[in-house]
Scaffold this motif. Structure first.
Motif, short mmCIF file in Angstrom:
data_model
loop_
_atom_site.label_atom_id
_atom_site.label_comp_id
_atom_site.label_asym_id
_atom_site.label_seq_id
_atom_site.Cartn_x
_atom_site.Cartn_y
_atom_site.Cartn_z
N LYS A 63 0.81 -1.03 -0.04
CA LYS A 63 0.07 0.03 -0.07
C LYS A 63 0.97 1.27 -0.10
CE LYS A 63 -3.78 2.05 2.48
NZ LYS A 63 -4.77 2.11 3.77
N VAL A 64 2.02 1.26 0.93
CA VAL A 64 2.91 2.50 0.79
C VAL A 64 3.41 2.56 -0.38
CG1 VAL A 64 4.99 3.25 1.76
CG2 VAL A 64 3.22 2.44 3.36
N ARG A 65 4.05 1.50 -1.05
CA ARG A 65 4.81 1.63 -2.26
C ARG A 65 3.72 1.89 -3.50
NH1 ARG A 65 5.72 -3.50 -2.74
NH2 ARG A 65 7.28 -3.53 -1.20
N GLN A 66 2.53 1.62 -3.42
CA GLN A 66 1.50 2.03 -4.45
C GLN A 66 1.29 3.76 -4.34
OE1 GLN A 66 0.14 0.76 -7.08
NE2 GLN A 66 1.48 -0.96 -6.58
N LYS A 67 1.15 4.03 -3.17
CA LYS A 67 1.06 5.59 -2.73
C LYS A 67 2.28 6.38 -3.42
CE LYS A 67 -0.70 8.38 0.86
NZ LYS A 67 -1.15 8.53 2.35
N GLN A 68 3.34 5.73 -3.09
CA GLN A 68 4.53 6.35 -3.56
C GLN A 68 4.45 6.70 -4.99
OE1 GLN A 68 7.42 3.94 -1.67
NE2 GLN A 68 7.78 5.21 0.29
N LEU A 69 4.21 5.32 -5.71
CA LEU A 69 4.20 5.38 -7.14
C LEU A 69 3.35 6.24 -7.73
CD1 LEU A 69 4.66 1.72 -7.99
CD2 LEU A 69 6.13 3.23 -8.56
N SER A 70 2.15 6.42 -6.90
CA SER A 70 0.99 7.28 -7.61
C SER A 70 1.38 8.91 -7.38
CB SER A 70 -0.24 6.92 -6.71
OG SER A 70 -1.50 8.12 -6.82
N ARG A 71 1.83 9.06 -6.36
CA ARG A 71 2.61 10.24 -6.01
C ARG A 71 3.78 10.85 -7.30
NH1 ARG A 71 6.31 13.32 -3.05
NH2 ARG A 71 5.40 15.37 -2.45
N ALA A 72 4.59 9.82 -7.47
CA ALA A 72 5.67 9.94 -8.49
C ALA A 72 5.02 10.17 -9.79
CB ALA A 72 6.60 8.91 -8.53
N ARG A 73 4.02 9.36 -10.01
CA ARG A 73 3.39 9.51 -11.51
C ARG A 73 2.69 10.78 -11.56
NH1 ARG A 73 1.15 3.91 -10.66
NH2 ARG A 73 2.53 2.81 -11.66
N ARG A 74 2.02 11.28 -10.22
CA ARG A 74 1.20 12.60 -10.42
C ARG A 74 2.29 13.74 -10.60
NH1 ARG A 74 -1.16 12.18 -5.94
NH2 ARG A 74 0.10 13.52 -4.49
N LEU A 75 3.27 13.76 -9.88
CA LEU A 75 4.46 14.80 -10.10
C LEU A 75 5.04 14.61 -11.46
CD1 LEU A 75 6.19 14.47 -6.58
CD2 LEU A 75 4.87 16.20 -7.32
N GLN A 76 5.31 13.51 -11.89
CA GLN A 76 5.73 13.46 -13.39
C GLN A 76 4.85 14.12 -14.60
OE1 GLN A 76 6.18 9.27 -14.84
NE2 GLN A 76 7.94 10.08 -15.81
N LYS A 77 3.47 13.80 -14.07
CA LYS A 77 2.63 14.31 -14.99
C LYS A 77 2.44 15.81 -15.05
CE LYS A 77 -2.28 13.78 -16.21
NZ LYS A 77 -3.61 13.03 -15.76
N THR A 78 2.46 16.31 -13.77
CA THR A 78 2.57 17.89 -13.66
C THR A 78 3.74 18.29 -14.05
OG1 THR A 78 1.39 17.64 -11.26
CG2 THR A 78 2.43 19.34 -11.94
N HIS A 79 5.04 17.82 -14.11
CA HIS A 79 6.25 18.30 -14.66
C HIS A 79 6.11 18.28 -16.11
CE1 HIS A 79 10.50 18.97 -15.21
NE2 HIS A 79 10.36 17.88 -15.84
N LYS A 80 5.65 17.29 -16.77
CA LYS A 80 5.33 17.05 -18.12
C LYS A 80 4.54 18.18 -18.62
CE LYS A 80 6.41 12.29 -19.00
NZ LYS A 80 5.77 10.85 -19.45
N SER A 81 3.35 18.34 -18.12
CA SER A 81 2.70 19.30 -18.35
C SER A 81 3.15 20.87 -18.31
CB SER A 81 1.09 19.48 -17.65
OG SER A 81 1.30 19.57 -16.31
N TRP A 82 3.98 21.14 -17.31
CA TRP A 82 4.73 22.39 -17.09
C TRP A 82 5.63 22.55 -18.15
CZ3 TRP A 82 9.85 23.01 -15.78
CH2 TRP A 82 10.38 24.02 -15.63
#
Length: 105
Positions: A63-82
């Motif tokens: 569960k912790v690992r999935q949460k970290q991956l989700s956060r990383a994907r969200r940050l990556q997506k934000t970074h890409k859009s930026w």
């Protein structure tokens, strides 16, 4: 609620509890994670096998690992859009500069 108060309250909660998934229910009722719930239930006298503990620890780690991956994907997506916005902005600026250069002649 602090641990001591939770343990006091949990005594009466445990007497009235009649479900199957005591760790999950305790975790939800008292707002603690499953590892904390299992530890506190052991303090209150419940016993868990090593297999149950291992399974719960693995589930918690996943569960912790999935949460970290989700956060990383969200940050990556934000970074890409930026980054994409800046690229488009740069293209628009370069077009404006090109137009200005053409019209200044």
């Amino acid at each position: 609620m602090k641990r001591e108060a939770r343990l006091q309250s949990a005594k009466s909660w445990l007497k009235n509890y009649d479900g199957k998934h005591v760790v999950k229910s305790y975790s939800k009722w008292f707002g603690v994670d499953s590892i904390c719930a299992m530890n506190e239930l052991e303090v209150l006298g419940l016993r868990f096998s090593e297999k149950q503990k291992k399974k719960l620890n693995e589930a918690y780690d996943n569960k912790v690992r999935q949460k970290q991956l989700s956060r990383a994907r969200r940050l990556q997506k934000t970074h890409k859009s930026w980054r994409w916005r800046n690229i488009l902005k740069g293209m628009a600026l370069s077009r404006t500069t090109q137009r200005e250069a053409l019209h200044s002649d």
